[in-house]
Scaffold this active site. Structure first.
Site, short mmCIF file in Angstrom:
data_model
loop_
_atom_site.label_atom_id
_atom_site.label_comp_id
_atom_site.label_asym_id
_atom_site.label_seq_id
_atom_site.Cartn_x
_atom_site.Cartn_y
_atom_site.Cartn_z
CD GLU A 1 -5.41 2.51 -5.70
OE1 GLU A 1 -4.68 1.67 -6.26
OE2 GLU A 1 -6.26 2.21 -4.85
CG ASP B 1 -9.99 14.64 -3.11
OD1 ASP B 1 -8.92 14.00 -3.13
OD2 ASP B 1 -11.00 14.27 -2.47
O1 FUB Z 1 -11.16 12.39 -0.86
C1 FUB Z 1 -11.77 11.12 -0.94
C2 FUB Z 1 -11.02 10.24 -1.91
O2 FUB Z 1 -9.67 10.14 -1.50
C3 FUB Z 1 -10.93 10.80 -3.30
O3 FUB Z 1 -12.10 10.59 -4.04
C4 FUB Z 1 -9.74 10.08 -3.80
O4 FUB Z 1 -9.22 10.61 -4.97
C5 FUB Z 1 -8.82 10.18 -2.62
O5 FUB Z 1 -8.15 11.42 -2.63
#
Ligand code: FUB
Length: 450
Positions: A211, A37
């Site tokens: 998404e 992220d």
């Molecule tokens: O890293 C946890 C979750 O997975 C994030 O909040 C989303 O964007 C996805 O990458």
């Protein structure tokens, strides 16, 4: 990650099967831990990169802390450790997921989603610091906003109005006040229309491609909303608008589904005249959907501000300039490494540790110029110590010098050592290759040539 057996096994396999390409690769940009992220921020001539951390061996999004890295050249990244974790928020239970940090009025605000212990729902917290590397503290002692949805991104428009966007499965926004820790009005939804966010087939509950993971910014008067599209696996797509809340027009794919992780997450900046796209994949040994790694590619906008298709690479972005070896460099400034880890150093910042015989650090594009004569390093060892071989161009390349790191009586008992250097001229990749006996040898805090 050395402490994970699977990682050691994977490394041994890699060493046998893939030594040449591993040595050349610069993506993923962090190899000491799994990262996810990405949220880049340009401040004061430096790129700060805020990420999450996937725990070794995760089988879910098991994330307990956020991390900060920085670079001036896009290839050598300095580890600033974890200035924000679940424990920063007294109300947080779990899930240190995807956030973004922004700067305003000399302060740094880091917006993150995490689970509120009291409600069991995902909420958005905000932490504040006086420096981009923290330490960050909970600005409110409670969530800023909570509706069970995730992935905050913050954009400050030219008129000073700041917007917080977040969401999965919806897409929300609210106007932040100038203090950046409160908001006006109520959260509102951005209409998820197929014209705005593309068409998803086979999921009646989610007719558009949006998404999660929104990333909002403005460039040449055009507003961009880049997002993780469709699930699963996700790809990265984008929409544009004439204003910060729309109306949005779907503009297509940026990064196709690639890279062994069923999620992806965008972050985009302009830096030193170039444009850069950050994302994550599962490219490290042991990597996958819950053991991800952040990577970066350089790109050029098309006419009218279009973003081209960007593919994942193992080479990453080209270096911006060279690294200056004649100023003190943190040992945890790394383009690529094998076998080492980092930890907080008693002298401040981080140090490199868990060094064993044959481990190495690659520092890319070091500008030696007319030539270096001496290498100095700050080292510590509770064991017998070892040696730092200074290799040029490759891990087995020309030996420019060898420094001995003695036992000092403690892993944080630091001493400074120096050795003579020959042949280090021009711009070269520098490999600090560590040798010695068995077990952990020594730690390195910083180094410098003269
Ligand atoms: O890293 C946890 C979750 O997975 C994030 O909040 C989303 O964007 C996805 O990458």
């Amino acid at each position: 990650m050395k402490r994970a057996c699977a990682w050691v096994l994977a490394l041994l396999t890699m060493a046998a099967l893939w030594p040449a390409s591993a040595a050349r690769a610069d993506n993923p940009i962090v190899q000491t831990i799994y990262t996810a992220d990405p949220a880049p921020l340009v401040h004061d001539g430096r790129v700060y990169l805020y990420t999450g951390r996937d725990e070794d061996g995760s089988t879910w999004f098991t994330m307990k802390e956020w991390r900060v890295w920085s670079s001036t050249d896009m290839v050598n990244w300095t580890d600033h450790g974890s200035p924000l974790s679940l424990s920063t928020f007294s109300w947080a239970k779990s899930d240190a997921w995807a956030g973004q940090a922004v700067q305003r009025n000399g302060k740094f605000y880091w917006y993150v989603p995490t689970t509120n212990r009291a409600t069991g729902r995902m909420a958005i917290g905000v932490a504040v610091a006086d420096s981009p590397t923290g330490p960050f503290r909970d600005a409110l002692g409670r969530p800023l906003v909570e509706n069970g949805e995730i992935d905050p991104t913050v954009f400050i428009d030219d008129d000073g109005q700041a917007y917080l966007y977040w969401g999965n499965p919806h897409l929300w926004y609210v106007k932040l006040n100038a203090d950046m820790t409160s908001y006006s009005g109520s959260p509102a939804q951005i209409p998820l229309t197929t014209a705005g966010f593309g068409t998803r087939t086979g999921d009646a509950a989610r007719p558009t491609l949006f998404e999660e993971g929104p990333w909002v910014y403005k460039r040449n008067g055009l507003y961009y909303l880049v997002f993780a599209a469709k699930c699963c696996s996700e790809f990265i797509a984008y929409s544009t608008a004439p204003g910060p809340t729309g109306p949005w027009t779907y503009r297509g794919t940026i990064m196709p589904t690639q890279g062994s992780s069923f999620t992806n997450h965008p972050g985009i900046i302009d830096y030193q005249g170039g444009s850069y796209f950050f994302y994550h994949n599962g490219a490290l040994p042991g990597g996958g959907g819950f053991t991800r790694s952040v990577a970066v590619e350089k790109f050029t906008y098309g006419s009218g501000g279009t973003i081209p298709t960007i593919n994942m690479t193992t080479s990453g972005a080209p270096q911006v300039g060279t690294l200056n070896p004649y100023v003190r460099q943190e040992a945890e400034t790394i383009a690529w490494e094998s076998g080492v880890e980092t930890e907080p150093a008693s002298e401040g910042g981080m140090n490199v540790g868990w060094i064993e015989n044959g481990d190495y650090i690659k520092v890319k594009g070091v500008g030696f110029g007319a030539g270096a004569r001496t290498f100095t390093a700050r080292v510590a060892s509770a064991a017998a110590g070892g040696r730092i071989e200074l290799r040029l161009d490759s891990v087995n390349g020309t030996l420019a010098g060898t420094c001995t790191a003695p036992g000092t009586g403690g892993w944080q008992t630091w001493t400074t050592v120096s050795c003579a250097v020959t042949g280090a001229t021009g711009t070269r990749d520098l490999y600090l290759r560590f040798t010695g006996g068995s077990g952990y040898l020594f730690n390195v805090n910083w180094w410098q040539f003269s």
